[in-house]
Scaffold this active site. Structure first.
Site, mmCIF file in Angstrom:
data_model
loop_
_atom_site.group_PDB
_atom_site.id
_atom_site.type_symbol
_atom_site.label_atom_id
_atom_site.label_comp_id
_atom_site.label_asym_id
_atom_site.label_seq_id
_atom_site.Cartn_x
_atom_site.Cartn_y
_atom_site.Cartn_z
ATOM 1 N N ASP A 1 0.834 -1.207 0.000
ATOM 2 C CA ASP A 1 0.000 0.000 0.000
ATOM 3 C C ASP A 1 0.871 1.260 0.000
ATOM 4 O OD1 ASP A 1 -2.313 1.466 0.029
ATOM 5 O OD2 ASP A 1 -2.706 1.192 2.172
ATOM 6 N N GLY A 2 0.304 2.349 -0.520
ATOM 7 C CA GLY A 2 0.946 3.657 -0.381
ATOM 8 C C GLY A 2 1.652 4.183 -1.621
ATOM 9 N N ASN B 1 -10.354 -2.548 -6.753
ATOM 10 C CA ASN B 1 -9.539 -1.541 -7.463
ATOM 11 C C ASN B 1 -10.104 -1.179 -8.842
ATOM 12 O OD1 ASN B 1 -6.283 -2.654 -6.203
ATOM 13 N ND2 ASN B 1 -7.650 -1.076 -5.415
ATOM 14 N N GLY C 1 0.368 5.612 -4.273
ATOM 15 C CA GLY C 1 -0.208 6.897 -4.678
ATOM 16 C C GLY C 1 0.228 8.020 -3.755
ATOM 17 N N ARG D 1 -11.338 2.427 -9.399
ATOM 18 C CA ARG D 1 -10.453 3.607 -9.532
ATOM 19 C C ARG D 1 -10.649 4.258 -10.901
ATOM 20 N NH1 ARG D 1 -4.930 2.870 -6.131
ATOM 21 N NH2 ARG D 1 -5.967 2.092 -4.268
ATOM 22 N N ILE E 1 -7.062 -5.465 6.783
ATOM 23 C CA ILE E 1 -6.778 -6.599 5.896
ATOM 24 C C ILE E 1 -7.331 -6.372 4.488
ATOM 25 C CG2 ILE E 1 -7.369 -9.074 5.587
ATOM 26 C CD1 ILE E 1 -5.054 -8.391 7.590
ATOM 27 N N GLU F 1 0.545 -14.001 11.514
ATOM 28 C CA GLU F 1 1.045 -12.861 12.280
ATOM 29 C C GLU F 1 0.934 -11.636 11.376
ATOM 30 O OE1 GLU F 1 1.993 -12.916 15.453
ATOM 31 O OE2 GLU F 1 1.506 -15.048 15.492
HETATM 32 C C1 FPP Z 1 -1.711 0.418 -3.386
HETATM 33 O O1 FPP Z 1 -1.240 1.725 -3.460
HETATM 34 C C2 FPP Z 1 -1.206 -0.354 -4.474
HETATM 35 C C3 FPP Z 1 -1.964 -0.846 -5.496
HETATM 36 C C4 FPP Z 1 -3.399 -0.641 -5.644
HETATM 37 C C5 FPP Z 1 -1.383 -1.665 -6.551
HETATM 38 C C6 FPP Z 1 -0.113 -2.364 -6.204
HETATM 39 C C7 FPP Z 1 0.724 -2.332 -7.411
HETATM 40 C C8 FPP Z 1 2.061 -2.278 -7.419
HETATM 41 C C9 FPP Z 1 2.894 -2.368 -6.222
HETATM 42 C C10 FPP Z 1 2.826 -2.111 -8.679
HETATM 43 C C11 FPP Z 1 2.593 -3.142 -9.689
HETATM 44 C C12 FPP Z 1 2.640 -4.525 -9.177
HETATM 45 C C13 FPP Z 1 3.373 -5.495 -9.708
HETATM 46 C C14 FPP Z 1 3.268 -6.875 -9.197
HETATM 47 C C15 FPP Z 1 4.293 -5.243 -10.822
HETATM 48 P P1 FPP Z 1 -2.325 2.877 -3.538
HETATM 49 O O2 FPP Z 1 -2.433 3.307 -4.959
HETATM 50 O O3 FPP Z 1 -3.599 2.403 -2.932
HETATM 51 O O4 FPP Z 1 -1.657 3.975 -2.682
HETATM 52 P P2 FPP Z 1 -2.435 5.035 -1.782
HETATM 53 O O5 FPP Z 1 -3.123 4.257 -0.698
HETATM 54 O O6 FPP Z 1 -1.318 5.872 -1.268
HETATM 55 O O7 FPP Z 1 -3.382 5.764 -2.667
#
Ligand code: FPP
Length: 248
Positions: free
Chosen positions: A19-20, A67, A22, A70, A195, A207
């Site tokens: 997460d994180g 997702n 963005g 979005r 979660i 854990e």
């Molecule tokens: C959460 O960050 C992340 C995602 C929704 C997607 C995860 C994708 C990646 C790590 C990159 C691509 C993955 C692979 C396997 C190549 P967020 O956009 O929700 O961040 P925020 O909570 O700060 O808005």
């Protein structure tokens, strides 16, 4: 820290909520998409580390069933990033004997992603080194509903006695069948402590480890910090602690 320096206790099955992306990008005045690109680079590093130190199964929450809600631009960019990731990592995954796997509603994915994923799942199916699973269009509730439908279909066709259904039947009907059934450790980055519909069945005795560090800034050192804490915890699985058992 040298990857080979790690010799503490390891989870067999590690799952990560990445997460994180963005927020990390926005804090620097960059587009969220840059955060996802940087997140993909971190995926590459963490997969390498996990493979080297002997993690058996690594499951990454790459795109949730929710997702899809979005903005179109972000969804399209994430799908394109996933396709590029799968194609660019193909040779490293095969060279390192990794079995690549995907869970979720894969039919919902655009064809280029689905084809790239299916091709690598097939090509790496004999990999014995580590199983790397991407959760794509994945939701834990959706997975349980899917499993319930499969079992109900078997029962309705007379191939399964409803009274015989146990946890083993449910596990075999989940998208994660064939993986070590339980997750030992789940890491969530970027400060949220929830979660979010990830592996609801499989996390029963996991854990949990949370960090404020956003995924694009997550490093091997943070991973080892999580393992150190994991190794210090006593897992009881609903039973007594060993010192309490000794007193009985
Ligand atoms: C959460 O960050 C992340 C995602 C929704 C997607 C995860 C994708 C990646 C790590 C990159 C691509 C993955 C692979 C396997 C190549 P967020 O956009 O929700 O961040 P925020 O909570 O700060 O808005």
């Amino acid at each position: 820290m040298d990857t080979l320096a790690w010799n503490g206790p390891l989870p067999r099955h590690l799952a990560i909520i990445m997460d994180g992306n963005g927020r990390w990008a926005e804090r620097q005045g960059l587009s969220r998409l840059v955060g996802h690109e940087q997140g993909a680079d971190v995926v590459r590093e963490i997969v390498r580390t996990c493979r080297k130190i002997g993690i058996e199964a690594l499951t990454l929450y790459a795109f949730s069933a929710q997702n899809w809600g979005r903005p179109d631009e972000e969804v399209t960019a994430l799908m394109s990033l996933l396709t590029r990731y799968v194609k660019s990592e193909r040779s490293e995954i095969l060279d390192n004997n990794i079995r690549f796997n995907a869970i979720g509603d894969l039919d919902a994915l655009p064809r280029p992603v689905r084809f790239a994923v299916e091709e690598l799942v097939d090509a790496s199916s004999e990999g014995k080194g580590m199983v790397l699973t991407l959760a794509l269009s994945y939701g834990g509730r959706e997975e349980i509903v899917h499993a319930a439908r499969r079992l109900a279909t078997e029962a309705a066709a007379g191939r399964l006695d409803p009274k015989s259904i146990d946890a083993g039947h449910v596990e075999a009907a989940l998208w994660t069948h064939g993986l070590p059934a339980d997750v030992d450790l789940v890491i969530r980055t970027s400060g949220e402590q929830r979660i979010s519909n990830f592996l609801l069945w499989q996390l029963a005795y996991a854990e949990l480890w949370f960090t404020e560090v956003p995924w694009p800034a997550f490093t091997q050192e943070h991973l080892f910090e999580a393992f150190t804490e994991y190794g210090a915890r006593e897992r009881r699985f609903g039973e007594l602690a060993s010192r309490e058992r000794a007193l009985c």
